[in-house]
Scaffold this active site. Structure first.
Site, mmCIF file in Angstrom:
data_model
loop_
_atom_site.group_PDB
_atom_site.id
_atom_site.type_symbol
_atom_site.label_atom_id
_atom_site.label_comp_id
_atom_site.label_asym_id
_atom_site.label_seq_id
_atom_site.Cartn_x
_atom_site.Cartn_y
_atom_site.Cartn_z
ATOM 1 N N HIS A 40 0.850 -1.189 0.000
ATOM 2 C CA HIS A 40 0.000 0.000 0.000
ATOM 3 C C HIS A 40 0.880 1.231 0.000
ATOM 4 O O HIS A 40 1.970 1.239 0.597
ATOM 5 C CB HIS A 40 -0.926 0.003 1.225
ATOM 6 C CG HIS A 40 -2.036 0.995 1.130
ATOM 7 N ND1 HIS A 40 -1.889 2.313 1.499
ATOM 8 C CD2 HIS A 40 -3.330 0.867 0.699
ATOM 9 C CE1 HIS A 40 -3.027 2.952 1.296
ATOM 10 N NE2 HIS A 40 -3.916 2.105 0.813
ATOM 11 N N GLU A 69 -7.592 -5.029 -0.578
ATOM 12 C CA GLU A 69 -8.078 -5.695 -1.772
ATOM 13 C C GLU A 69 -8.136 -7.217 -1.619
ATOM 14 O O GLU A 69 -8.985 -7.868 -2.234
ATOM 15 C CB GLU A 69 -7.185 -5.328 -2.957
ATOM 16 C CG GLU A 69 -7.269 -3.856 -3.319
ATOM 17 C CD GLU A 69 -6.032 -3.363 -4.055
ATOM 18 O OE1 GLU A 69 -5.073 -4.154 -4.218
ATOM 19 O OE2 GLU A 69 -6.005 -2.184 -4.439
#
Length: 361
Positions: free
Chosen positions: A245, A303
């Site tokens: 991320h 995700e």
């Protein structure tokens, strides 16, 4: 200059704070763990909208208004629905939203909240040769979205989807939110601003990644060796989907929230076995990434378990970004209104590094 505007403060906001070092997400003074699974999506919409619209109703009244907005959007767009399945489901949703009025009122905002939840099931059903199911204004938002998709909605799946919508409702100044604020700063209407957010969300480096997580899991299952498959992908220079991320240097807190939701759905045999396999892949990926990229802290992101949750809820992977948008639209609208209230156009500078013409005196 920071490439990608890293660490550049472009806005002051009361809406959310992402603590990348500590792994915490705060939404309007509330921690993610306080909201997810405990507040309904409609309540979080009201939390985000508070102070940005005049005469904002209470929780129950606002949820009724969102239900009425779903019915209005369906009736308004139903004549155009037949032509939209020619596009992919995300582009069809975006095209449908572009047909909505471009104002700044609460009614405009609620239509935009309703639109992804209405358009996504309708387009998926039309793509399967089935008739769209009209909304039920009395139903809870997540429950109605699932009912419009499959005709029924179990309480467990509705609760899971509602928790997901809350979890992704806002997340700092990410790419789609920044795009939304840029357009809102021009004093364009909310529909224009949300269309900018949708455009940014489509990219695989932002909200377009949950679908490929399913493709990765299927490929690993077929290969029979998770670690070998993952090492080969890294050697080829490919990203491992669902990991890493831009902000978080520790585990994405949203991943743990959604993993817990999927685990609660694990009483369904197929979902339980899928989760067990995904957990094995997750650990293998973390081990492989630790060895392959020792200089970086690459952890599981939102995700990875988004993919499992939305798969369990019955959404095909090509519609995962649509459902992400159905949750994030509340944050986009709040950021757009916050930016509009400043009265300030976002207009950064660039540094020219190209060739310079000869100047004749």
């Amino acid at each position: 200059m920071a490439n990608g505007l890293d660490d550049v403060v472009a806005a002051e906001t009361v809406l959310s704070d992402v603590d990348g070092a500590g792994g915490h997400l705060t939404i309007r003074g509330h921690s993610l763990t306080e909201l997810a699974g405990h507040w309904r999506y409609g309540q979080v919409v009201r939390l985000l909208f508070d102070g940005f619209f005049d005469e904002l109703p209470g929780d129950d009244e606002l949820e009724k208004a969102i239900g009425n907005a779903r019915v209005e959007v369906f009736e308004r767009l139903q004549p155009m629905l037949a032509g939209l399945p020619a596009l992919d489901v995300y582009s069809g949703m975006r095209a449908g939203i572009a047909l909505l009025p471009d104002g700044d009122s609460l009614a405009d905002a609620l239509r935009l909240i309703a639109a992804p939840a209405v358009l996504t099931p309708a387009l998926l059903r039309l793509g399967r040769g089935e008739k769209p199911v009209p909304p039920d204004a009395r139903a809870d938002h997540a429950n109605d979205m699932l009912r419009m998709l499959s005709g029924t909605a179990s309480p467990a799946l509705a609760k899971a989807l509602d928790t997901y919508l809350v979890t992704v409702s806002d997340h700092g100044l990410n790419a789609s939110t920044f795009a939304t604020r840029v357009v809102a700063s021009t004093q364009a209407g909310l529909t224009s601003a949300i269309l900018a957010g949708l455009g940014a969300l489509k990219g695989p480096l932002h909200g377009g990644a949950p679908g490929p997580v399913i493709e990765m899991l299927d490929a690993i299952e077929a290969s029979g060796d998770a670690a070998a498959w993952l090492r080969n992908e890294i050697a080829r220079g490919e990203r491992i989907m669902g990991f890493g991320h831009r902000i978080y240097r520790v585990r994405d807190p949203r991943a743990d929230v959604l993993k817990a939701v999927v685990r609660r759905l694990g009483t369904r045999c197929e979902t339980g076995s899928r989760l067990a396999f995904a957990e094995t892949v997750e650990q293998a990926a973390l081990d492989v990434l630790r060895v392959a990229k020792p200089q970086r802290s690459i952890q599981t992101n939102v995700e990875f378990y988004t993919a499992l949750l939305l798969e369990a809820a019955g959404f095909p992977k090509e519609a995962f970004s649509n459902v992400f948008a159905a949750g994030r639209v509340a944050g986009w609208i709040a950021h757009a209104r916050e930016q509009q209230a400043t009265g300030r156009l976002i207009r950064p500078k660039s540094r020219y590094v190209g060739p310079v013409p000869d100047l004749v005196a």
